[in-house]
Design an enzyme around this catalytic site. Structure first.
Site, PDB file in Angstrom:
ATOM      1  N   LYS A 281       0.965  -1.152  -0.064  1.00 58.45           N
ATOM      2  CA  LYS A 281       0.061  -0.038  -0.060  1.00 58.45           C
ATOM      3  C   LYS A 281       0.884   1.234  -0.008  1.00 58.45           C
ATOM      4  O   LYS A 281       1.827   1.335   0.888  1.00 58.45           O
ATOM      5  CB  LYS A 281      -0.757   0.068   1.263  1.00 58.45           C
ATOM      6  CG  LYS A 281      -2.138   1.157   1.179  1.00 58.45           C
ATOM      7  CD  LYS A 281      -3.060   0.532   0.201  1.00 58.45           C
ATOM      8  CE  LYS A 281      -4.210   1.464   0.202  1.00 58.45           C
ATOM      9  NZ  LYS A 281      -5.197   1.213   1.387  1.00 58.45           N
ATOM     10  N   HIS A 282       0.673   2.094  -1.046  1.00 57.33           N
ATOM     11  CA  HIS A 282       1.478   3.338  -0.988  1.00 57.33           C
ATOM     12  C   HIS A 282       3.075   3.087  -1.001  1.00 57.33           C
ATOM     13  O   HIS A 282       3.892   3.685  -0.355  1.00 57.33           O
ATOM     14  CB  HIS A 282       1.137   4.283  -0.123  1.00 57.33           C
ATOM     15  CG  HIS A 282      -0.226   4.629  -0.110  1.00 57.33           C
ATOM     16  ND1 HIS A 282      -0.998   5.219  -1.259  1.00 57.33           N
ATOM     17  CD2 HIS A 282      -1.212   4.780   0.898  1.00 57.33           C
ATOM     18  CE1 HIS A 282      -2.148   5.673  -1.103  1.00 57.33           C
ATOM     19  NE2 HIS A 282      -2.294   5.221   0.063  1.00 57.33           N
ATOM     20  N   ASN A 424      12.225   5.513   8.243  1.00 57.73           N
ATOM     21  CA  ASN A 424      12.873   4.753   9.077  1.00 57.73           C
ATOM     22  C   ASN A 424      11.931   3.383   9.178  1.00 57.73           C
ATOM     23  O   ASN A 424      10.739   3.674   9.302  1.00 57.73           O
ATOM     24  CB  ASN A 424      13.211   5.139  10.503  1.00 57.73           C
ATOM     25  CG  ASN A 424      14.015   6.118  10.613  1.00 57.73           C
ATOM     26  OD1 ASN A 424      15.342   6.062  10.042  1.00 57.73           O
ATOM     27  ND2 ASN A 424      13.975   7.380  11.112  1.00 57.73           N
ATOM     28  N   HIS A 530      14.529   5.424   0.745  1.00 56.83           N
ATOM     29  CA  HIS A 530      13.958   6.743   0.786  1.00 56.83           C
ATOM     30  C   HIS A 530      13.009   6.953  -0.448  1.00 56.83           C
ATOM     31  O   HIS A 530      13.098   6.252  -1.267  1.00 56.83           O
ATOM     32  CB  HIS A 530      14.878   7.973   0.802  1.00 56.83           C
ATOM     33  CG  HIS A 530      15.840   7.907   1.964  1.00 56.83           C
ATOM     34  ND1 HIS A 530      17.129   7.722   2.051  1.00 56.83           N
ATOM     35  CD2 HIS A 530      15.352   8.342   3.113  1.00 56.83           C
ATOM     36  CE1 HIS A 530      17.620   7.900   3.098  1.00 56.83           C
ATOM     37  NE2 HIS A 530      16.720   8.449   3.911  1.00 56.83           N
TER      38      HIS A 530
END
Length: 530
Positions: A281-282, A424, A530
């Site tokens: 999801k995303h 993180n 990231h």
């Protein structure tokens, strides 16, 4: 420079490596009275079809030489392509030197990319770098005021339709579009060559770096409706969303493609091992699990975070079967991608018309090298693909208590997942399934707490008295800078920890783990994402 909208087509030069559609094109042009000029194998294919063809060597007065390296690099060819028909000086030069105009250039290039993909040696790759083709393409495209340039067989139909509509002529707008396509093709070709050479020479940071791609499809919009978007393939043929065959469902959106890529890259970490399911999801996993069957793997992944799984993307490492398909259709799912599916499973999915099913022939190799590029203001960041992997032998036990075999297996599972969670990242795992995922937080402590809270919420929804994280292991994608993150994981029920190590406070963190009775191992490898 004055440009005429309509340019007549009287002479065409055809020189193609890919002969797809060539004969039909040649016949259609000949039927319009167009003189065909050609080279080598292209000329032979046209003659074998009964067409009259003039050899380039007849046009230039020079034979093909040097094993075909020199055949079109000649003023008779380039003069015919570059001469401005409305310029008296150019026309005079053509008359003085016997240069005839070339109105249409049809060229596709030596199959360099395919040669590299087959693993050919250095010399063979070098011999498949086209020189004359790009030179002619660039010349003809520069002179698109008068000349039409075709570099893709898929544009033959558009060319013939253009000629039909305009009585054997092409419009300036059409020639402009074809010139754009042509320049993009030579740019992509040069990109493939330079990228290959950088790799062959082990040049990590070449002075200039380019990227090329081919439009796969235009998308309705990007991440948001006000953003335009398109999907391009890079020619690498890495298995995944770019090579998948869509069996059913609506067209993929920008976000679908992004999330499906994340899903299939994650599930590929588990290769052809036990049946494994990843729910995304995303771009973050909200559940990853293995099982004795694919249905069990899906159910266990779903049970990590049932709320987030709604509207998610599912990747499987085994062919989709009917039982798993039936379970998946129990909630709204955007995309399922798998290395195959049986007929019964596809029949079940067919009842959900909007559910997208993508099938791939193989999973991507997570250990394969590759280059990742990201645009920033004013430039690009380029880095190697994160293909780092660890085994049991790479782990260093740093606490008084060593992990059990079961904990060690779960830690390695959690570590594979951590590589695909936004930093993180904190991942709780128990018995080969995620039981809590904390992603993308500015604080590692927050990630640990969020993952634990999700576990508590799921336990409550399932009617359990204890959090799913009780007795689990925890993975952190980077070192714990302080003991607080570790202690938050311990409070959630974690009994063993896997992390890179390398903090200036490692000794403090190790001491905290010992005081809490935890087992902890260091990987020596970080997995920021990231």
């Amino acid at each position: 420079m004055t440009v005429s909208n309509l340019a007549p087509l009287q002479r065409a030069l055809l020189s193609v490596s890919d002969k797809t559609g060539l004969v039909d094109l040649g016949k259609a042009l000949a039927a319009r009275g167009v003189e065909l000029v050609s080279t080598g194998g292209t000329a032979k294919a046209l003659r074998d079809a009964g067409l009259n063809v003039r050899d380039v060597s007849e046009l230039t007065g020079f034979p093909e030489m040097m094993d075909g390296r020199v055949k079109t690099l000649h003023p008779m060819v380039h003069g015919g392509l570059l001469a401005l028909r409305g310029d008296a000086g150019h026309v005079g030069a053509m008359d003085a030197h016997g240069i005839v105009p070339i109105d249409l250039l049809v060229v596709n290039l030596y199959p360099f990319e395919e040669t590299v993909a087959k693993g050919a040696d250095y010399e063979t790759c070098i011999e498949n770098i086209d020189i004359g083709g790009p030179a002619m393409i660039r010349a003809a495209s520069k002179n698109h005021g008068d000349v039409t340039t075709i570099v893709d067989a898929e544009d033959y139909t558009a060319l013939l339709a253009e000629l039909e509509e305009n009585d054997g002529q092409t419009t300036y707008a059409f020639r402009q579009r074809m010139a754009l396509t042509a320049y993009a093709r030579t740019a992509a070709y040069d990109t493939a060559v330079s990228s290959w050479m950088a790799k062959a020479l082990d040049e990590k940071t070449p002075r200039r770096r380019t990227a090329g791609g081919t439009l796969a499809e235009s998308l309705r919009y990007g991440e948001n409706p006000h953003q335009g978007a398109a999907f391009y393939t890079d020619g690498s043929n890495r298995p995944g969303v770019a090579t998948a065959r869509q069996v059913q469902g609506k067209a993929l959106s920008y976000n679908n493609i992004n999330d499906t890529d994340a899903a299939v890259e994650l599930v590929a970490e588990f290769g052809d091992d036990a049946p494994t399911c990843a729910i995304i999801k995303h771009a973050n996993p909200c559940g990853v699990a293995t099982g004795k069957t694919l249905l069990e793997a899906y159910t266990r992944a779903f049970d990590c975070d049932r709320t987030s799984a709604f509207g998610g993307i599912i990747a499987l490492n085994k062919p989709l079967d009917a039982a798993t398909a039936e379970a998946i259709t129990g909630i709204f799912t955007e995309v399922v991608i798998a290395p195959g599916a049986d007929e019964a499973a596809m029949d079940i999915f067919a009842k959900k018309k909007n559910l997208r099913l993508l099938l791939i022939d193989a999973l991507p190799d997570p250990a394969a090298p590759g280059l990742m590029m990201k645009q920033v203001a004013g430039g690009w960041l380029a880095q190697d693909r994160d293909n780092g992997r660890i085994t049991m032998d790479d782990l260093k036990v740093v606490t008084k208590r060593a992990p059990s075999d079961a904990e060690m297996a779960d830690m390695l599972f959690a570590w594979r997942v951590a590589k695909h969670v936004k930093s993180n990242a904190i991942i709780y795992v128990k018995d080969g399934a995620t039981v809590g995922v904390g992603a993308g937080q500015m604080s590692r402590v927050d990630s640990a707490r969020i993952a634990a809270r999700k576990s508590e919420d799921m336990a409550e929804a399932m009617g359990l008295d204890t959090p799913l994280t009780q007795g689990c292991v925890v993975a952190s994608d980077a070192f714990f800078p302080f003991a607080d993150g570790l202690l938050s994981a311990a409070a959630a029920g974690a009994k063993a920890v896997i992390q890179p190590g390398g903090s200036m406070r490692d000794e403090e963190v190790i001491a905290a783990a010992d005081d809490a009775g935890l087992a902890m191992v260091f990987t020596g490898m970080r997995h920021f994402r990231h």
